[in-house]
Design an enzyme around this catalytic site. Structure first.
Site, mmCIF file in Angstrom:
data_model
loop_
_atom_site.group_PDB
_atom_site.id
_atom_site.type_symbol
_atom_site.label_atom_id
_atom_site.label_comp_id
_atom_site.label_asym_id
_atom_site.label_seq_id
_atom_site.Cartn_x
_atom_site.Cartn_y
_atom_site.Cartn_z
ATOM 1 N N HIS A 655 0.828 -1.215 0.000
ATOM 2 C CA HIS A 655 0.000 0.000 0.000
ATOM 3 C C HIS A 655 0.861 1.264 0.000
ATOM 4 O O HIS A 655 0.374 2.340 -0.315
ATOM 5 C CB HIS A 655 -1.020 -0.016 1.149
ATOM 6 C CG HIS A 655 -0.498 0.396 2.493
ATOM 7 N ND1 HIS A 655 -0.238 -0.501 3.499
ATOM 8 C CD2 HIS A 655 -0.208 1.617 3.010
ATOM 9 C CE1 HIS A 655 0.190 0.156 4.564
ATOM 10 N NE2 HIS A 655 0.216 1.438 4.290
ATOM 11 N N ASP A 709 -0.526 -7.381 1.415
ATOM 12 C CA ASP A 709 0.086 -6.040 1.498
ATOM 13 C C ASP A 709 1.595 -6.143 1.689
ATOM 14 O O ASP A 709 2.125 -5.945 2.771
ATOM 15 C CB ASP A 709 -0.568 -5.284 2.671
ATOM 16 C CG ASP A 709 -0.187 -3.814 2.694
ATOM 17 O OD1 ASP A 709 0.402 -3.348 1.695
ATOM 18 O OD2 ASP A 709 -0.486 -3.145 3.702
ATOM 19 N N GLY A 801 2.743 6.089 8.984
ATOM 20 C CA GLY A 801 4.172 6.350 8.791
ATOM 21 C C GLY A 801 5.039 5.169 9.185
ATOM 22 O O GLY A 801 6.214 5.115 8.880
ATOM 23 N N SER A 803 4.027 2.092 8.347
ATOM 24 C CA SER A 803 3.716 1.083 7.338
ATOM 25 C C SER A 803 4.944 0.628 6.593
ATOM 26 O O SER A 803 5.836 1.425 6.299
ATOM 27 C CB SER A 803 2.747 1.651 6.311
ATOM 28 O OG SER A 803 1.472 1.579 6.834
ATOM 29 N N GLY A 804 4.946 -0.647 6.262
ATOM 30 C CA GLY A 804 6.049 -1.209 5.498
ATOM 31 C C GLY A 804 7.207 -1.622 6.385
ATOM 32 O O GLY A 804 8.067 -2.392 5.982
HETATM 33 N N1 ARG Z 1 -1.351 2.189 7.141
HETATM 34 C C1 ARG Z 1 -0.504 2.896 8.028
HETATM 35 C C2 ARG Z 1 0.654 3.557 7.290
HETATM 36 O O1 ARG Z 1 0.515 3.799 6.134
HETATM 37 C C3 ARG Z 1 -0.016 2.053 9.138
HETATM 38 C C4 ARG Z 1 -1.092 1.665 10.021
HETATM 39 C C5 ARG Z 1 -0.727 0.832 11.121
HETATM 40 N N2 ARG Z 1 -1.735 1.096 12.055
HETATM 41 C C6 ARG Z 1 -1.901 0.486 13.192
HETATM 42 N N3 ARG Z 1 -2.817 0.895 13.993
HETATM 43 N N4 ARG Z 1 -1.147 -0.523 13.510
HETATM 44 O O2 ARG Z 1 1.614 3.964 7.855
#
Ligand code: ARG
Length: 852
Positions: A655, A709, A801, A803-804
């Site tokens: 994503h 993902d 932030g 993510s990944g």
């Molecule tokens: N989708 C989010 C990103 O782009 C990360 C989300 C993780 N969230 C969580 N509650 N664990 O950084």
């Protein structure tokens, strides 16, 4: 050789007594001998003779043994110091070659000899002493005494040496004293660390350094930084400061072999290696970001270093300076007033000095109470078993002692009046980093306004009471609870959320929540797929579960020499296509596949630095997660995290690389990656920046469900590994990470929902959560390629932030990439764990696309 000779001396032919002895022995055999045909008498004679020889040899050995044992002498070395009160310090005493030094040393040796002669245990075995140094006050002598002790007598000598101070006191009180004798006080002696006089040493280095005001000296291991330190070497640095000053020793590098038995540095608050004055022992590699400065209690310090023949590392370097005794760093205690304030142990966040005691008197406005909270509390000493007893260094409040390591903010105390005294005490040996505390004025009638007050004085949100989590730290928020209908009533009286029932983790602590979970009957084995199989059929070579889990860890196919087992989804497949039944065999340090393929490409998943133990801290240490990558774009700066899996490849979330309006995130040239980064915008020389050559999002990524993902990124050119850049291990497809285990998430993402990104890399510990439980909590949004981790009470999670980035799971001595930060319902919300892409499901895909 000598020993054999003495044994052979006792031959039956030479010693008449032996003939007599022998007659008693074979009596019961006489008849048998008579009955025997063949050799007859001759045989009997030979037999007796052989017996004689054997017995003689044994007896000889016994005599030799006792004779020899009496001769076994053990070299015992003691170090000591004593104060000479009737002499004045002369600068020439700093130089061991000066005639002044030699003259006083001679006197000390005479006096020592005389003292030892008064003790029967010591006089017999005394070999000699050497005076190592003198320092001010009036004059302190530092010496080493050697004894040659018959084995078995060691403890008597130890005891005699430990009562030397009493002996000296007695001696000094005796009326007659020769005119030139020294007046002695404060005699300390202890056995020398045997590693410091190993017979394996081939080289000895002795250095001395005297610091002055406005002069910063330096000590370093030989060869540093150009070559490794020498093997089989003993080194010591005697460090002095002017009288009235203490020494500050500030290490900028400490990089030694990991095993303290081989190479180590030991610092003493003395000029000789007295064990009761050890400040710290160090080995391994300390992260440069870790504070590593020590203070002495007086104007002397000794640094010793010993190495063995193997593996020599860069070594150490330290700045040496002097600090006036009583100046800011060394001072502590005093009067503190007001509504709020803070105070720390001396030299915090560096190590406090040994032999220090101080007292703070805190006073808040009348009618209020003083509440003290320790933000950091690190007062551990080796061998003290954590915080039991507090016999060594401690903090004392209201008569209560605290010591050991405590989690951030977990130690707090409230007074009953508007005054409180806090005492700090450090004894003469082993120091730690101390504490950092705040105080505040609270309402004595209600020290936790609108909150629940734990027995340990902590205040927690009222809704955290009886929620199944130990929020107080002392469990008091979980006692005396009335379990509601959506709680499990544990037999031990605790209440736990119903959704923890049957999640394979013993949340009650007494197993109540895991009872009657459709578990298998007695004598049955619970398969991984939920089936039951007869215990008898486990490891019988046949798949009775249906998923092969009854054939795992069977001891077959778990060693390089043993055979392989039939391959199933759960077995590990070696490169030669044979399967082994051991669970998680990859990179565990044992070769399990015949071809060794379970242990190849295993230089991964380890931080180069000694693990620090900053408990519960949020800032990561530099180099603690060397696989963490920051993915940035020119336009937005940091956007996503990623993990380094090889010199040229990263794993991130799919994503992160989806186009968003005008932003072409799928294009490699939108991105660049920072490896070895710790603080955003602080691009030091440990950091490597790379452009991205190729992005491979998972072809089945679904941007509605976030299924699959995961994405791969190829760096434009590979990076070199360093202390700050290391790959994380990829788990095999069958790698089993048990539910409920503690894992670490890291990233520069938002520090709370809707909040701003972090500057320093953050770390947090969460637990992996049962799939079914998590799916229920998240409204059935999970696919089988997702896993959950979090703290269900809320408050700890990944966020925008992150993510990944990696979900790092320790397994054995290495860390594995268990998950990729993917999504969540808000951040850190109660009962809303974070969701991660399960990496094991993509092991084959990663290999196919990257070769890693
Ligand atoms: N989708 C989010 C990103 O782009 C990360 C989300 C993780 N969230 C969580 N509650 N664990 O950084």
């Amino acid at each position: 050789m000598d020993y054999m000779d003495s044994g052979l001396r006792y031959t039956p032919t030479q010693d008449k007594d032996w003939d007599a002895d022998v007659q008693f022995l074979p009596a019961s055999d006489n008849k048998k001998l008579e009955k025997k045909k063949g050799p007859g008498k001759v045989g009997a004679v030979i037999g007796v003779l052989v017996l004689c020889v054997v017995i003689a040899l044994m007896a000889g050995l016994l005599v030799w043994h006792f004779h020899y044992r009496k001769d076994v002498r053990v070299k015992k070395m003691y170090s000591g110091s004593m104060r000479i009160t009737n002499q004045v310090f002369d600068n020439a005493y700093e130089n061991t070659n000066s005639s002044e030094f030699k003259a006083l040393a001679k006197q000390v040796k005479t006096q020592l000899k005389m003292l030892y002669s008064k003790s029967p245990q010591l006089s017999k075995y005394y070999v000699g002493s050497t005076v190592q140094a003198f320092s001010e006050g009036s004059v302190i002598a530092y010496y080493i005494s050697e004894f040659s002790v018959p084995s078995g007598q060691e403890s008597a000598v130890d005891h005699a040496m430990s009562t030397m101070d009493k002996l000296v006191e007695k001696e000094q009180r005796s009326i007659y004293r020769p005119g030139n004798s020294l007046l002695l006080e404060d005699v300390i002696s202890s056995e020398l660390d045997s590693r410091l006089f190993s017979t394996k040493f081939r080289k000895f280095f002795r250095f001395s350094e005297h610091t002055r005001t406005n002069h910063i000296g330096q000590i370093r291991s030989p060869g540093f930084p150009d070559s490794p330190y020498p093997p089989n070497t003993f080194m010591q640095w005697q460090v002095r400061a002017d009288p009235g000053y203490v020494i500050k020793l500030d290490f900028d590098t400490m990089n030694l072999e990991e095993n303290c038995r081989n190479d180590f540095v030991k610092i003493y608050d003395s000029l000789v290696a007295i064990e009761t004055s050890v400040v710290q022992e160090m080995c391994g590699y300390y992260a440069p970001s870790e504070p590593l400065a020590f203070l002495s209690s007086g104007n002397v310090m000794l640094v010793t270093m010993a190495t063995n023949q193997e593996k020599n590392y860069p070594g150490f370097r330290a700045q040496v300076s002097q600090v006036r005794r009583g100046s800011t760093n060394t001072r502590c205690g005093g009067r503190l007033t007001g509504n709020v304030g803070s105070f720390t142990s001396p030299n915090f966040p560096n190590y406090y000095p040994p032999g220090t005691s101080c007292e703070w008197t805190i006073e808040v406005p009348a009618g209020k109470s003083v509440k003290v909270t320790f933000k950091k509390f690190l007062m551990d000493e080796p061998g003290q078993g954590g915080s039991k007893g507090c016999r060594k260094d401690y903090v004392q409040i209201n008569g209560k002692k605290f010591c050991g390591d405590h989690e951030d903010n977990s130690v707090t105390e409230t007074s009953s009046t508007n005054q409180m005294t806090v005492q700090f005490y450090s004894d003469g040996s082993y120091v730690d980093r101390g504490f950092n505390a705040t105080f505040e004025a609270v309402d004595s009638a209600d020290p936790c306004p609108k909150q629940f007050q734990c027995k340990n004085q902590r205040c927690i949100k009222s809704e955290l009471k009886c929620d199944g989590w130990n929020d107080c730290g002392d469990m008091t928020d979980e006692f005396n609870c009335k379990c509601s209908s959506n709680h499990i009533h544990c037999k031990n009286g605790l209440c736990k959320p119903m959704f923890w029932k049957c999640d394979s983790v013993d949340d009650c602590g007494d197993g109540t929540d895991e009872e009657g979970c459709g578990a298998c009957a007695k004598g049955q084995f619970s398969c991984k797929n939920g089936n039951c199989a007869s215990e008898k059929k486990r490891c019988d070579g046949r798949d009775d579960c249906g998923d092969g889990s009854d054939e795992l860890d069977c001891g077959r196919g778990t060693g390089s020499s043993s055979g392989s087992v039939a391959c199933t989804d759960l077995t590990f497949k070696c490169n030669n296509n044979k399967c082994i039944s051991k669970v998680n065999p990859e990179c565990d340090g044992d070769q399990d596949c015949e071809d060794g393929s379970d242990e190849i490409n295993c230089d991964c998943g380890r931080s180069k630095f000694k693990s620090t133990r900053i408990v519960g801290g949020q800032d990561a240490e530099a180099g603690e997660f060397p696989w963490q990558v920051s993915l940035q774009t020119k336009r937005f700066g940091h956007l996503c995290g990623a993990s380094l899996i090889s010199p040229g490849w990263l794993v991130t979330a799919a994503h992160c690389v989806q186009d968003d309006g005008r932003n072409k995130f799928h294009q490699p040239d939108t991105w660049f990656a920072y490896m070895g980064l710790h603080t955003q915008r602080n691009i030091g020389n440990t950091v490597e920046k790379r452009n991205i050559k190729r992005i491979i999002p998972h072809p089945n990524y679904n941007d509605y469900t976030f299924d699959n993902d995961i994405a791969l990124m190829e760096l434009e050119s590979p990076v070199a590994y360093s202390d700050f850049i290391q790959p994380i291990c990829l788990p095999a497809a069958q790698h089993d990470f048990p539910v409920g285990s503690t894992v670490t998430i890291t990233g520069w993402g938002a520090q709370r929902e809707g909040g701003t990104a972090a500057t320093v890399l953050q770390k947090a510990q969460v637990r992996t959560i049962n799939y079914t439980v998590c799916d229920k909590l998240l409204g059935g949004q999970l696919t089988t390629r997702m896993m959950c981790a979090g703290i269900l009470a809320g408050g700890v999670d990944a966020c925008q932030g992150d993510s990944g980035g990696p979900l790092t799971i320790p397994s054995g001595i290495r860390n594995f990439l268990g998950g990729v930060v993917s999504w969540g319902d808000g951040c850190a919300r109660r009962n809303k764990p974070g969701v991660y892409t399960t990496v094991t499901k993509f092991r084959g895909w990663i290999k196919q696309n990257t070769g890693v």
